[in-house]
Design a protein around this motif. Sequence first.
Motif, PDB file in Angstrom:
ATOM      1  N   UNK A   1      -3.093 -23.750  18.201  1.00 24.97           N
ATOM      2  CA  UNK A   1      -2.707 -24.143  16.843  1.00 24.97           C
ATOM      3  C   UNK A   1      -1.570 -23.269  16.309  1.00 24.97           C
ATOM      4  N   UNK A   2      -1.627 -21.987  16.592  1.00 27.73           N
ATOM      5  CA  UNK A   2      -0.592 -21.080  16.095  1.00 27.73           C
ATOM      6  C   UNK A   2       0.766 -21.426  16.683  1.00 27.73           C
ATOM      7  N   UNK A   3       0.781 -21.772  17.968  1.00 27.92           N
ATOM      8  CA  UNK A   3       2.052 -22.150  18.586  1.00 27.92           C
ATOM      9  C   UNK A   3       2.589 -23.441  17.977  1.00 27.92           C
TER      10      UNK A   3
ATOM     11  N   UNK B   1       0.234 -21.605  25.818  1.00 29.61           N
ATOM     12  CA  UNK B   1       1.611 -21.513  25.356  1.00 29.61           C
ATOM     13  C   UNK B   1       1.801 -20.190  24.605  1.00 29.61           C
ATOM     14  N   UNK B   2       2.977 -19.589  24.803  1.00 30.66           N
ATOM     15  CA  UNK B   2       3.285 -18.296  24.200  1.00 30.66           C
ATOM     16  C   UNK B   2       4.394 -18.454  23.163  1.00 30.66           C
ATOM     17  N   UNK B   3       4.568 -17.454  22.301  1.00 29.34           N
ATOM     18  CA  UNK B   3       5.708 -17.499  21.388  1.00 29.34           C
ATOM     19  C   UNK B   3       7.041 -17.628  22.116  1.00 29.34           C
TER      20      UNK B   3
ATOM     21  N   UNK C   1     -11.723 -27.552  14.185  1.00 25.75           N
ATOM     22  CA  UNK C   1     -12.544 -26.514  13.548  1.00 25.75           C
ATOM     23  C   UNK C   1     -11.697 -25.272  13.264  1.00 25.75           C
ATOM     24  N   UNK C   2     -10.872 -24.890  14.242  1.00 26.60           N
ATOM     25  CA  UNK C   2     -10.020 -23.715  14.053  1.00 26.60           C
ATOM     26  C   UNK C   2      -9.009 -23.946  12.938  1.00 26.60           C
ATOM     27  N   UNK C   3      -8.457 -25.157  12.881  1.00 22.08           N
ATOM     28  CA  UNK C   3      -7.469 -25.461  11.862  1.00 22.08           C
ATOM     29  C   UNK C   3      -8.043 -25.475  10.460  1.00 22.08           C
TER      30      UNK C   3
ATOM     31  N   UNK D   1      -3.581 -29.092  13.739  1.00 27.76           N
ATOM     32  CA  UNK D   1      -4.221 -28.717  14.995  1.00 27.76           C
ATOM     33  C   UNK D   1      -3.127 -28.212  15.940  1.00 27.76           C
ATOM     34  N   UNK D   2      -3.013 -28.795  17.122  1.00 28.36           N
ATOM     35  CA  UNK D   2      -2.057 -28.269  18.110  1.00 28.36           C
ATOM     36  C   UNK D   2      -0.996 -29.277  18.513  1.00 28.36           C
ATOM     37  N   UNK D   3      -0.754 -30.291  17.665  1.00 24.07           N
ATOM     38  CA  UNK D   3       0.258 -31.302  17.958  1.00 24.07           C
ATOM     39  C   UNK D   3       1.303 -31.339  16.849  1.00 24.07           C
TER      40      UNK D   3
END
Length: 343
Positions: A267-269, A330-332, A184-186, A290-292
């Motif tokens: 997702x941003x990471x 997770x962070x930048x 949904x976020x993506x 997404x996040x992968x």
Amino acid sequence: MAAPSLDFRSDNVAGAAPEIMAALNEANRGDATAYGGDIHSSELDAAFSRVFDTDCRVFPVATGTAANVLSLACIAPPYGAVYCHQDSHIMVDECNAPEFYTGGAKLVGLPGEQGKIAATALEQALGQGWSGVQHHPQPAAVSLTQATESGTVYSPDEVAAIAHLCRAHGLRLHMDGARFANAVAGLNCSAADLTWRAGVEVLSFGATKNGAMAAEAVVFFKPELAESFLYRRKRGGHLFSKSRFLSVQLLAMLQDGLWLKLARQANARARELADGFGRMGAEVVWLVQANEVFVKLPADRVAAMRAKGALFHTWSEADGLYRFVCAFDKTPDDVAALLRAAG
């Protein structure tokens, strides 16, 4: 300041979000009615109905496997066929739990690029003439994985195309949403547009991968399909006596859009990581929606990364394909440290 984390094996390796821990601590005060009779559990239907903009019937469970297989048991008989992607989690990674909980329904794996069922493949499978023939499993349901095992997502139009085939052939439509928040976020769409408005009838709403401790929700958009769920959940050993500790996590996720906030962070990471791999000339093989991140890397670079403590999943050693998953925490700096290890 903590050292950067190089563990990108899964979003399951992350701890619980601070907001979830705070909600659990608050719910730990005093006594509460057991087996779902608590105030938190009683609020789930209304809370999810607001998010999805329709009346929902919602049941908390502790694992994604339980959410998937109990959902499927409500919509597929023991002699039924459940169509899914050939690489989907229910097909590959749930140790025959769908067959067990449905009493024997057959999973039928279908091909499709980037982890998504091809509508043409489903149409061809449904045209085999199984319906009404006693020698064959009877077509009963379709299960879509959102986000897919390849980290891609179905758009609302793609879901609607599958739903159209389901309606034409009298099948129910289930969505395995272990990473639904990331999808949904993506897509930056509404939860409703990606589910019931597109034709989904029951959703496994994932929260554990998105910062919960152990909490998932089964969301029925057609309440009549949920009539047997109470009994199937109890019979299957998935009714928690202290259900408040599952329900309060789900409520905390929905409050003030926390579920989307955490998913957007993950997702941003993933996008940052994909961009970094791209700059160093590595091939990111599928869209990062997404996040992968799935990337092809040479063996010497993989060995160098692992020697520096990086943790990630080998997807296909023969193809040199590896999976990196970004959790909500997770962070930048974590991403930058991993890319330095790869460089």
